[in-house]
Design a protein around this motif. Sequence first.
Motif, PDB file in Angstrom:
ATOM      1  N   GLY A 268       4.204   3.052  -9.370  1.00  0.00           N
ATOM      2  CA  GLY A 268       5.406   3.012  -8.548  1.00  0.00           C
ATOM      3  C   GLY A 268       6.043   1.641  -8.524  1.00  0.00           C
ATOM      4  O   GLY A 268       7.272   1.518  -8.481  1.00  0.00           O
ATOM      5  N   VAL A 269       5.204   0.587  -8.544  1.00  0.00           N
ATOM      6  CA  VAL A 269       5.757  -0.772  -8.576  1.00  0.00           C
ATOM      7  C   VAL A 269       6.532  -0.988  -9.877  1.00  0.00           C
ATOM      8  O   VAL A 269       7.635  -1.530  -9.868  1.00  0.00           O
ATOM      9  CB  VAL A 269       4.623  -1.811  -8.441  1.00  0.00           C
TER      10      VAL A 269
ATOM     11  N   ALA B 243       9.502   3.212  -7.791  1.00  0.00           N
ATOM     12  CA  ALA B 243       9.558   4.555  -7.213  1.00  0.00           C
ATOM     13  C   ALA B 243       8.603   4.646  -6.042  1.00  0.00           C
ATOM     14  O   ALA B 243       7.603   3.923  -5.974  1.00  0.00           O
ATOM     15  CB  ALA B 243       9.195   5.609  -8.267  1.00  0.00           C
ATOM     16  N   ARG B 244       8.920   5.540  -5.099  1.00  0.00           N
ATOM     17  CA  ARG B 244       8.018   5.803  -3.991  1.00  0.00           C
ATOM     18  C   ARG B 244       6.763   6.489  -4.504  1.00  0.00           C
ATOM     19  O   ARG B 244       6.725   7.016  -5.612  1.00  0.00           O
ATOM     20  CB  ARG B 244       8.708   6.664  -2.933  1.00  0.00           C
ATOM     21  N   LEU B 245       5.726   6.499  -3.638  1.00  0.00           N
ATOM     22  CA  LEU B 245       4.432   7.025  -4.077  1.00  0.00           C
ATOM     23  C   LEU B 245       4.541   8.470  -4.549  1.00  0.00           C
ATOM     24  O   LEU B 245       3.994   8.844  -5.587  1.00  0.00           O
ATOM     25  CB  LEU B 245       3.413   6.916  -2.927  1.00  0.00           C
TER      26      LEU B 245
ATOM     27  N   PRO C  58       3.550  -0.113  -0.102  1.00  0.00           N
ATOM     28  CA  PRO C  58       4.817   0.129  -0.809  1.00  0.00           C
ATOM     29  C   PRO C  58       4.812   1.461  -1.548  1.00  0.00           C
ATOM     30  O   PRO C  58       3.921   1.742  -2.350  1.00  0.00           O
ATOM     31  CB  PRO C  58       4.893  -1.047  -1.797  1.00  0.00           C
ATOM     32  N   GLY C  59       5.784   2.297  -1.218  1.00  0.00           N
ATOM     33  CA  GLY C  59       5.925   3.579  -1.891  1.00  0.00           C
ATOM     34  C   GLY C  59       5.330   4.748  -1.146  1.00  0.00           C
ATOM     35  O   GLY C  59       5.699   5.890  -1.394  1.00  0.00           O
TER      36      GLY C  59
ATOM     37  N   THR D 113      -1.345  -4.963 -10.512  1.00  0.00           N
ATOM     38  CA  THR D 113      -0.023  -5.545 -10.283  1.00  0.00           C
ATOM     39  C   THR D 113       0.067  -5.994  -8.836  1.00  0.00           C
ATOM     40  O   THR D 113      -0.808  -5.701  -8.024  1.00  0.00           O
ATOM     41  CB  THR D 113       1.085  -4.509 -10.586  1.00  0.00           C
ATOM     42  N   ALA D 114       1.110  -6.717  -8.512  1.00  0.00           N
ATOM     43  CA  ALA D 114       1.343  -7.187  -7.147  1.00  0.00           C
ATOM     44  C   ALA D 114       2.832  -7.076  -6.852  1.00  0.00           C
ATOM     45  O   ALA D 114       3.668  -7.189  -7.752  1.00  0.00           O
ATOM     46  CB  ALA D 114       0.874  -8.628  -6.965  1.00  0.00           C
ATOM     47  N   THR D 115       3.140  -6.842  -5.589  1.00  0.00           N
ATOM     48  CA  THR D 115       4.535  -6.748  -5.180  1.00  0.00           C
ATOM     49  C   THR D 115       4.665  -7.294  -3.768  1.00  0.00           C
ATOM     50  O   THR D 115       3.706  -7.268  -2.993  1.00  0.00           O
ATOM     51  CB  THR D 115       5.043  -5.290  -5.233  1.00  0.00           C
ATOM     52  N   GLU D 116       5.841  -7.794  -3.432  1.00  0.00           N
ATOM     53  CA  GLU D 116       6.083  -8.393  -2.124  1.00  0.00           C
ATOM     54  C   GLU D 116       7.210  -7.635  -1.429  1.00  0.00           C
ATOM     55  O   GLU D 116       8.244  -7.353  -2.049  1.00  0.00           O
ATOM     56  CB  GLU D 116       6.444  -9.865  -2.266  1.00  0.00           C
TER      57      GLU D 116
END
Length: 496
Positions: free
Chosen positions: A70-71, A75-77, A354-355, A423-426
């Motif tokens: 998703g990241v 996209a959302r989960l 997230p997602g 992966t990583a997302t903020e």
Amino acid sequence: MRGRSEVTEENVAIRADLSEDAVRAEALRRIHRRRRGAAAMLYVEEMKDVALLWDEKAGDEGDYLALAAGVALRARLGQATYQLRRAHMGVTDLPLSLEKVATGDLPTRWFDDLLRAVERLSSAQRHRVDAEVAGWELATLSPDRFRTLVRLLVTWVDEVAALGATAEETRDVSLDHSHVDDGTATLTVTGPAPEILDLAKRLDAAAHAVQDQQRRALARIAAGETGVEIPWDLHGQAARTGKRLPLGAIRYLLLTRGEIDTQGVPVPAAGVRLNLVVPVLSLLGRSDAPATLEGTIPIPAGMARELAARAPSFQRVLTDPITGEFLPVASTTYRPTAAMREHVLLIDPVCAVPGCERHIAENGEVDHIEEFDHLRPENGGPTSPHNLHGLCWSHHDAKTERYIDPERSGGGKRTRWNIGGLTATEVTTNRDLVTQSLAESYSRYWDDYVQRRRAAEERARARAEAEAAAAAAGTGADPGTDAPPGDGDPDHAPPF
């Protein structure tokens, strides 16, 4: 299957009746060339890469793969999970058709239509459809003709659809034994989608309730309590593993071991809680700023006022009038206060991962981002809105197992998520309880209030000067010329 003629780079402008428009004709040829070249190959390559992330055996703790996808896909989960399943289906069950996409014979949008059409089929049925479609002369077919042929093919392959029965006529419960003699059997319930969806939701709600009680019982056992009974642990699996049963297993137990009421007495619906967030100015009729239901559903201010009028109680939420940040102080205890939990539910009505779109009011909990130090609370991990967020049960477990790892930064304004080491997302923390329009309304009413106060002070000063002058002249003041300030003076009424 063959159409009238093949569309090629040479004749695409002629078929579009643009052959005499050199600029547009060349644009059409470039589009055709791109669709049969790099664009088609990128589509196929991405579908194959996404399919590599699919793990059909992964349970709740394994959906970090969907989170990671998703990241990358933004996209959302739920959407990411669907795309993973869809990519797996395309690569595994429709390989011949996917190869036609790579060669440019099958447009990518047509392949998307094909995937949607075969979703309800079994894997074996999809392979049958794949073999048929790959044998068509696809370059000669029009989009409408392709869709019609696919629908006919799917209807032919799908025996239920071929019968032409209505949804009501398909109501049935059937028993199917395994074809590999492995000691299992399948009970299939078929019927109109609304009825089956209602059954699934009621069964899911019951399974969630049982699973939550199992979690609580296991926590008490882990804390050293004795004599604690784990509900619906009929085979002792939860006691042996120290983990609550999967939802699927609980659904099975409820279906196979639960009582079946044949008396025809309707079961009253359980009471539900609806979370309604209404800005105070909208509640007072001074603004039309919308409210939100369940944290994600905007509703008009008028409807919100009607719902609020029937609410048995309210929970006041204090925020900074400009930034919308929460104002409650931190707690020195591990468990958040009731008011603090309400605040967090407003920040994260759905799971903060997230997602993820799971609501946490019934199926989640408030969790510390930085772990709470039970021995020395002052050392870190405070129980405060800046260090709290809402997680669904599944992602709370994934966080405990370190599949996902959040880190709050920027003074509580941002959260960085490390997902499975892949992966990583903020993401920015939700602080939008006070919108710009509401902040402007607050400022406007405040300015109006200040002006009214100044006008009242000036009138009071003028009266005092007049009374002093009259006293000096020995005439006295006429009390009817200027009424003193009070509740009856509309100029002194509060702005709201």
